[in-house]
Design a protein around this motif. Structure first.
Motif, short mmCIF file in Angstrom:
data_model
loop_
_atom_site.label_atom_id
_atom_site.label_comp_id
_atom_site.label_asym_id
_atom_site.label_seq_id
_atom_site.Cartn_x
_atom_site.Cartn_y
_atom_site.Cartn_z
N ALA A 112 0.83 -1.20 0.00
CA ALA A 112 0.00 0.00 0.00
C ALA A 112 0.87 1.26 0.00
O ALA A 112 2.03 1.22 0.40
CB ALA A 112 -0.93 0.00 1.21
N VAL B 280 -4.25 8.86 8.26
CA VAL B 280 -4.88 7.56 8.06
C VAL B 280 -5.63 7.16 9.33
O VAL B 280 -5.01 6.88 10.36
CB VAL B 280 -3.83 6.48 7.68
CG1 VAL B 280 -4.51 5.15 7.38
CG2 VAL B 280 -3.02 6.94 6.48
N VAL C 83 -6.05 0.32 5.51
CA VAL C 83 -5.78 0.47 4.08
C VAL C 83 -5.49 -0.94 3.55
O VAL C 83 -4.62 -1.64 4.06
CB VAL C 83 -4.57 1.40 3.84
CG1 VAL C 83 -4.25 1.49 2.35
CG2 VAL C 83 -4.81 2.78 4.44
N GLN D 101 -3.49 -0.81 -2.05
CA GLN D 101 -4.29 0.41 -2.19
C GLN D 101 -3.43 1.65 -1.96
O GLN D 101 -2.47 1.62 -1.19
CB GLN D 101 -5.42 0.35 -1.16
CG GLN D 101 -6.50 1.38 -1.34
CD GLN D 101 -7.62 1.14 -0.35
OE1 GLN D 101 -7.42 1.27 0.85
NE2 GLN D 101 -8.78 0.76 -0.85
N SER D 102 -3.78 2.75 -2.62
CA SER D 102 -3.13 4.04 -2.38
C SER D 102 -4.16 5.00 -1.80
O SER D 102 -5.31 5.05 -2.28
CB SER D 102 -2.60 4.62 -3.70
OG SER D 102 -1.57 3.81 -4.21
N VAL D 103 -3.75 5.76 -0.77
CA VAL D 103 -4.65 6.71 -0.13
C VAL D 103 -3.95 8.06 0.00
O VAL D 103 -2.73 8.14 0.13
CB VAL D 103 -5.14 6.22 1.25
CG1 VAL D 103 -5.95 4.94 1.12
CG2 VAL D 103 -3.98 6.01 2.21
N ARG E 126 -8.22 8.89 1.91
CA ARG E 126 -9.19 8.18 1.09
C ARG E 126 -8.48 7.59 -0.13
O ARG E 126 -7.44 8.09 -0.54
CB ARG E 126 -10.29 9.14 0.61
CG ARG E 126 -11.21 9.58 1.73
CD ARG E 126 -12.29 10.51 1.16
NE ARG E 126 -13.42 10.72 2.03
CZ ARG E 126 -13.42 11.36 3.18
NH1 ARG E 126 -12.30 11.82 3.65
NH2 ARG E 126 -14.52 11.53 3.88
N ARG E 127 -9.11 6.58 -0.72
CA ARG E 127 -8.53 5.94 -1.91
C ARG E 127 -8.33 6.95 -3.03
O ARG E 127 -9.14 7.86 -3.21
CB ARG E 127 -9.45 4.85 -2.43
CG ARG E 127 -9.44 3.62 -1.56
CD ARG E 127 -10.30 2.55 -2.14
NE ARG E 127 -9.63 2.04 -3.33
CZ ARG E 127 -10.03 0.97 -3.98
NH1 ARG E 127 -11.09 0.31 -3.60
NH2 ARG E 127 -9.38 0.55 -5.04
N MET E 128 -7.26 6.77 -3.75
CA MET E 128 -6.98 7.64 -4.92
C MET E 128 -7.80 7.18 -6.10
O MET E 128 -8.12 6.05 -6.26
CB MET E 128 -5.49 7.55 -5.27
CG MET E 128 -4.61 8.17 -4.22
SD MET E 128 -2.83 8.00 -4.53
CE MET E 128 -2.65 8.74 -6.12
#
Length: 182
Positions: free
Chosen positions: A156, A164, A168, A172-174, A180-182
């Motif tokens: 991630a 955060v 996550v 996933q990338s936030v 929040r998710r990109m």
């Protein structure tokens, strides 16, 4: 026999951080961190002896840049080739597990303590500690804040400056506040 504040902290129960034993453990960490932060760069090519003796466990080829700060150290677990950039703060009143090849950017913070919402209890130092887990190959951007109880899955990415507050998922990338998710 009643549990000590240390026992309650380790058990994930509400405890008072205003406690002589906990203060002694924080002082031990302050001395190790001071020694690490004061060392010549040549002596810090890998995990320095003061920190290696303080933290619970570490793999091979870990690097912690200066300045660094942690609360206790004995709750920090590092996999292989973990990199913590300058200004990293880990408030490890609960276990903090950082997986192999994870990179943490400058000024990032990992926080485990959650202070009580009741004013009088907060004044009495009452808090609860929640563990934080970062999987393998995670990238935490500069200035990111990882809140108590968060788990970040393998691979991630947390963008710079993100806060955060929730788990996550792997890969996933936030970004953002809250993240929040990109």
């Amino acid at each position: 026999m009643s549990a000590t504040e240390y026992d309650k902290m380790l058990a994930g129960q509400w405890y008072s951080c205003i406690d002589d034993r906990l203060e002694a453990l924080r002082m031990r960490a302050r001395h190790a961190v001071f020694a690490h932060n004061s060392m010549s760069p040549d002596d810090r090519q890998q995990l320095s002896t003061p920190l290696a003796d303080l933290i619970a466990q570490h793999g091979e080829n870990c690097m912690i840049e200066v300045p660094f700060h942690c609360s206790y150290g004995f709750n920090i677990h590092l996999g292989d080739a973990v990199y913590l950039n300058a200004g990293c703060i880990i408030l490890d009143s609960a276990p903090v597990v950082i997986g192999s090849r994870t990179m943490i950017g400058p000024g990032a913070q990992i926080l485990c303590a959650q202070h009580h919402k009741d004013r009088d209890k907060r004044k009495a130092g009452i808090e609860i500690a929640r563990p934080v887990t970062l999987g393998d190959d995670v990238w935490i951007g500069a200035g990111a804040i990882i809140m108590p109880g968060v788990r970040i899955g393998d691979g991630a990415i947390v963008g710079a400056g993100a806060v955060v507050t929730r788990d996550v998922a792997a890969g996933q990338s936030v970004i953002g506040v809250p993240a929040r998710r990109m």
